[in-house]
Write a protein that holds these residues in place. Structure first.
Motif, PDB file in Angstrom:
ATOM      1  N   UNK A 141       0.849  -1.374   0.058  1.00  0.00           N
ATOM      2  CA  UNK A 141      -0.083  -0.019   0.135  1.00  0.00           C
ATOM      3  C   UNK A 141       0.640   1.293   0.122  1.00  0.00           C
ATOM      4  N   UNK A 142       2.058   1.067  -0.735  1.00  0.00           N
ATOM      5  CA  UNK A 142       3.021   2.412  -0.353  1.00  0.00           C
ATOM      6  C   UNK A 142       2.749   3.283  -1.606  1.00  0.00           C
ATOM      7  N   UNK A 143       2.380   2.942  -2.791  1.00  0.00           N
ATOM      8  CA  UNK A 143       2.397   3.566  -4.065  1.00  0.00           C
ATOM      9  C   UNK A 143       0.823   3.552  -4.718  1.00  0.00           C
ATOM     10  N   UNK A 144       0.533   4.611  -5.236  1.00  0.00           N
ATOM     11  CA  UNK A 144      -0.734   4.355  -6.070  1.00  0.00           C
ATOM     12  C   UNK A 144      -0.658   3.424  -7.222  1.00  0.00           C
ATOM     13  N   UNK A 145      -2.018   2.948  -7.620  1.00  0.00           N
ATOM     14  CA  UNK A 145      -1.962   1.630  -8.432  1.00  0.00           C
ATOM     15  C   UNK A 145      -1.869   2.447  -9.965  1.00  0.00           C
ATOM     16  N   UNK A 146      -2.331   3.599 -10.236  1.00  0.00           N
ATOM     17  CA  UNK A 146      -2.336   4.212 -11.687  1.00  0.00           C
ATOM     18  C   UNK A 146      -2.755   5.522 -11.564  1.00  0.00           C
ATOM     19  N   UNK A 147      -2.728   6.086 -12.835  1.00  0.00           N
ATOM     20  CA  UNK A 147      -3.116   7.486 -12.939  1.00  0.00           C
ATOM     21  C   UNK A 147      -1.818   8.452 -12.826  1.00  0.00           C
ATOM     22  N   UNK A 148      -1.917   9.863 -13.185  1.00  0.00           N
ATOM     23  CA  UNK A 148      -0.825  10.631 -13.007  1.00  0.00           C
ATOM     24  C   UNK A 148      -0.845  11.496 -11.712  1.00  0.00           C
ATOM     25  N   UNK A 149      -2.218  11.715 -11.292  1.00  0.00           N
ATOM     26  CA  UNK A 149      -2.319  12.264 -10.135  1.00  0.00           C
ATOM     27  C   UNK A 149      -3.373  11.936  -9.233  1.00  0.00           C
ATOM     28  N   UNK A 165       3.177   8.966  -8.524  1.00  0.00           N
ATOM     29  CA  UNK A 165       2.492   8.177  -9.484  1.00  0.00           C
ATOM     30  C   UNK A 165       3.499   7.695 -10.458  1.00  0.00           C
ATOM     31  N   UNK A 166       4.645   8.100 -10.705  1.00  0.00           N
ATOM     32  CA  UNK A 166       5.578   7.883 -11.783  1.00  0.00           C
ATOM     33  C   UNK A 166       6.683   6.949 -11.367  1.00  0.00           C
ATOM     34  N   UNK A 167       6.597   6.719 -10.085  1.00  0.00           N
ATOM     35  CA  UNK A 167       7.839   5.648  -9.605  1.00  0.00           C
ATOM     36  C   UNK A 167       7.634   4.334 -10.400  1.00  0.00           C
TER      37      UNK A 167
END
Lengths: 292, 329
Positions: B169-177, B195-197
């Motif tokens: 649950x560290x990073x968002x699944x998708x999208x740019x923001x 979001x870009x990582x």
């Protein structure tokens, strides 16, 4: 001739034996060969060892692996057998890989041979065409071709061949440019052999070894391209494909990650085996090139 | 005729002139693809209107010049492309060029970050592997390179998503923001960066292996050359030897690959952008295929080709700067 023959003692072992001796020196290449043979066996025995249509319901949906022996690797959200999908997927991947590679090499050989043999304006024109193909991102071109031709497996294979021929064309061209000035070519030309015969019967056999090695790279890339198409649901829906299995496994990634992981490992191992095979072939066919 | 220009400029000009026939060929190619595709502009228009009678369709065809001979159509099409007029998108109800410009930034950012990471890490790891050739370090680096080379980008992306978004649950699944975030200033930058990582990591890990393998082979080859032995005999330390003597020459083929690989990476971004729902050119390409928006698709092909030509031009210049043996004039 007989006097020459007597000079050749001790008799050289057959070429295939020499080839095998050189090949097996590379342990990683042996591993590649083993994986490759397993994948080929899976492709050949799909439907024999593991019965059942990979697109038909075989058990309860989302049965985890190693629980039910009717479906040893589990089932996906529609109850389709994952193991059977992996077997049939091997067949489709290899089939598309082999045919697309043949298409790519056939186009590459013709274009590269004409450019390298004739030179001049023929070379200029063909090389600009090659550059144009290299400039367009190959996956975008592949998507476009599939959008135009449709998703039937024959068209997909052809389209993968069409986006992959530039590298072999450049290799063949370079080989032809270095070979066309050799004495055996002059000799053939003085004997009145036609250009077509010189290209295909005299020069081409000498230009083939590096292309055979490179075929393993094209094969690996073709399999990756096909799986990416299938992952995006643009593949032929009538055949089980590893990419497609992963694409559908994405929907149940949270609850049943094995649906995506198992076919994913199959792709990684298959592509890896081609890379290792290619290195082994390179060592065996061009032994002097090996750098220490 | 001798022009009073610095040689680097003449070299650059010649490169630009050489790119012209390639671009013209691509224009012809996209025109042929458009003609091959089922349906034309008028079909799309009429479909949009919900049908029309035959006389009206014929008049529309004449208005759009579709009744002209194929050569005239090709000429008009090329003239339009040359002014960046890619036609109308019937899906977005906007000129294609507007749609493309909207998406260009995201893709360029993704390309720039992933390629710099892939190139830098590949060069460094390849150099380390080559300096400790056949050691455990070399084996680990080489095996990792082979495995990443064999991993499809979509599979790697999914596995990262599973690990970092679903499990940790560290990073968002998708999208740019974050859509409901309405962040401003630095918060916005950090949000976009988060979001870009994963997309950047997925792309760079896959293409890193290309540079790594080439750099390793290249350093091994250069390290054997006489001038390196001379430098070592003169007492140059290992670090100085590596940075001043070996790296500069070993980098040459890797820089060439950077240019050659660029179009492949741009193609790879289609899959990665689609998975992570990044609003870039790659995702647009996929959507255009699904929605049969041929004008947009051709616009993407042409724009991508232009970007590749520019990047190749820049790598050529970089190459000329690195290798002073290159004939500039």
């Amino acid at each position: 001739m007989t006097s020459l023959d007597t000079d050749l003692s001790p008799a050289e072992p057959p070429r295939l034996v020499v080839f095998w001796r050189r090949y097996r020196r590379n342990r990683a290449a042996l591993l590649g060969l083993v994986i490759f043979v397993i994948v080929v066996l899976m492709a050949l025995t799909a439907g024999l060892v593991d019965p059942g249509d990979p697109l038909r319901r075989a058990g309860d949906p989302l049965t985890p692996p190693f629980v039910d022996w009717a479906t040893p690797l589990g089932t996906d959200q529609l109850g389709r057998d994952v193991l059977s999908g992996v077997f049939y997927g091997a067949r489709i991947s290899l089939l598309i890989g082999v045919v697309a590679t043949l298409v790519a090499i056939a186009i590459g050989v013709v274009i590269g041979a004409l450019a390298g043999y004739f030179g001049g304006w023929v070379d200029d024109v063909l090389m600009r065409v090659t550059e144009a193909f290299q400039t367009i991102p190959n996956f975008v071109l592949l998507l476009t071709l599939v959008a135009i031709l449709g998703s039937k497996i024959e068209w997909i294979t052809l389209a993968i061949g069409i986006v992959s021929w530039t590298a072999p064309a450049r290799m063949v061209r370079a080989e032809f440019m270095s070979l066309r000035g050799r004495e055996f070519v002059d000799a053939a030309r003085n004997l009145g052999v036609s250009n077509t015969a010189i290209i295909f019967k005299e020069i081409l056999p000498n230009a083939l070894p590096p292309i055979v090695v490179y075929a393993s790279v094209i094969m690996a890339l073709s399999i990756l391209l096909e799986s990416a198409l299938a992952f995006l649901a643009l593949g032929d829906p009538n055949y089980a494909s590893w990419g497609n299995m992963i694409g559908q496994g994405r929907a149940v990634l949270r609850s049943a990650p094995y649906c995506a992981v198992i076919p994913g490992i199959a792709i990684v191992l298959t592509v890896l085996s081609f890379s290792l095979l290619g290195e082994g072939l390179n060592d065996a066919l061009n032994p002097r090139q090996k750098k220490q | 005729m001798k022009l009073p220009l610095p040689p680097i400029l003449i070299y650059a000009l010649r490169r630009v002139v050489q790119a012209v026939p390639v671009i013209i060929l691509i224009m012809i190619g996209t025109f042929l693809l458009l003609k091959l595709a089922p349906g034309d502009t008028v079909d799309a228009l009429v479909g949009d209107m919900g049908g029309a009678d035959a006389a009206f369709i014929a008049r529309l065809r004449a208005e759009y010049g579709l009744d002209q001979p194929i050569w005239v159509q090709l000429w008009r099409y090329m003239a339009k492309l040359a002014t960046f007029d890619f036609g109308w998108s019937f899906v977005y109800e906007q000129p294609v060029s507007t749609v493309l410009l909207d998406r260009l930034g995201t893709t360029l950012m993704l390309m720039a970050t992933s390629l710099s990471i892939a190139f830098t890490a590949g060069v460094v790891l390849g150099a380390i592997a080559a300096r400790r050739v056949y050691s455990a370090t070399d084996n680990i680096i080489s095996i990792l390179g082979l495995v990443f080379y064999a991993t499809p980008s979509f599979f790697l992306s999914l596995m990262m998503m599973y690990l970092f978004s679903v499990k940790l649950g560290w990073l968002p699944v998708g999208g740019i923001k974050t859509i409901a975030g309405f962040y401003t200033g630095w918060d916005h930058v950090i949000d976009v960066a988060k979001h870009l990582i994963m997309p950047t990591a997925a792309l760079s890990l896959i293409y890193l292996s290309f540079y790594l393998r080439l750099m390793r082979a290249s350093v091994l080859e250069v390290a054997d050359l006489d001038y390196v032995r001379t430098a070592r005999a003169k007492g140059a330390g290992e670090t100085r030897l590596m940075i001043h003597h070996i790296m500069r020459n070993a980098l040459l083929p890797v820089v060439t690959l950077l240019g050659l690989q660029f179009s492949t990476v741009l193609g790879g971004s289609v899959v990665v952008e689609t998975i992570f729902t990044l609003p870039g050119l790659g995702q647009l390409a996929y959507q255009s295929v699904v929605q049969r928006d041929m004008n947009t698709l051709m616009g993407i092909i042409f724009l991508c080709a232009l970007i590749v030509v520019v990047v190749n031009f820049l790598t050529d210049l970089l190459y000329a700067r690195l290798d002073s043996r290159i004939e500039l004039a």
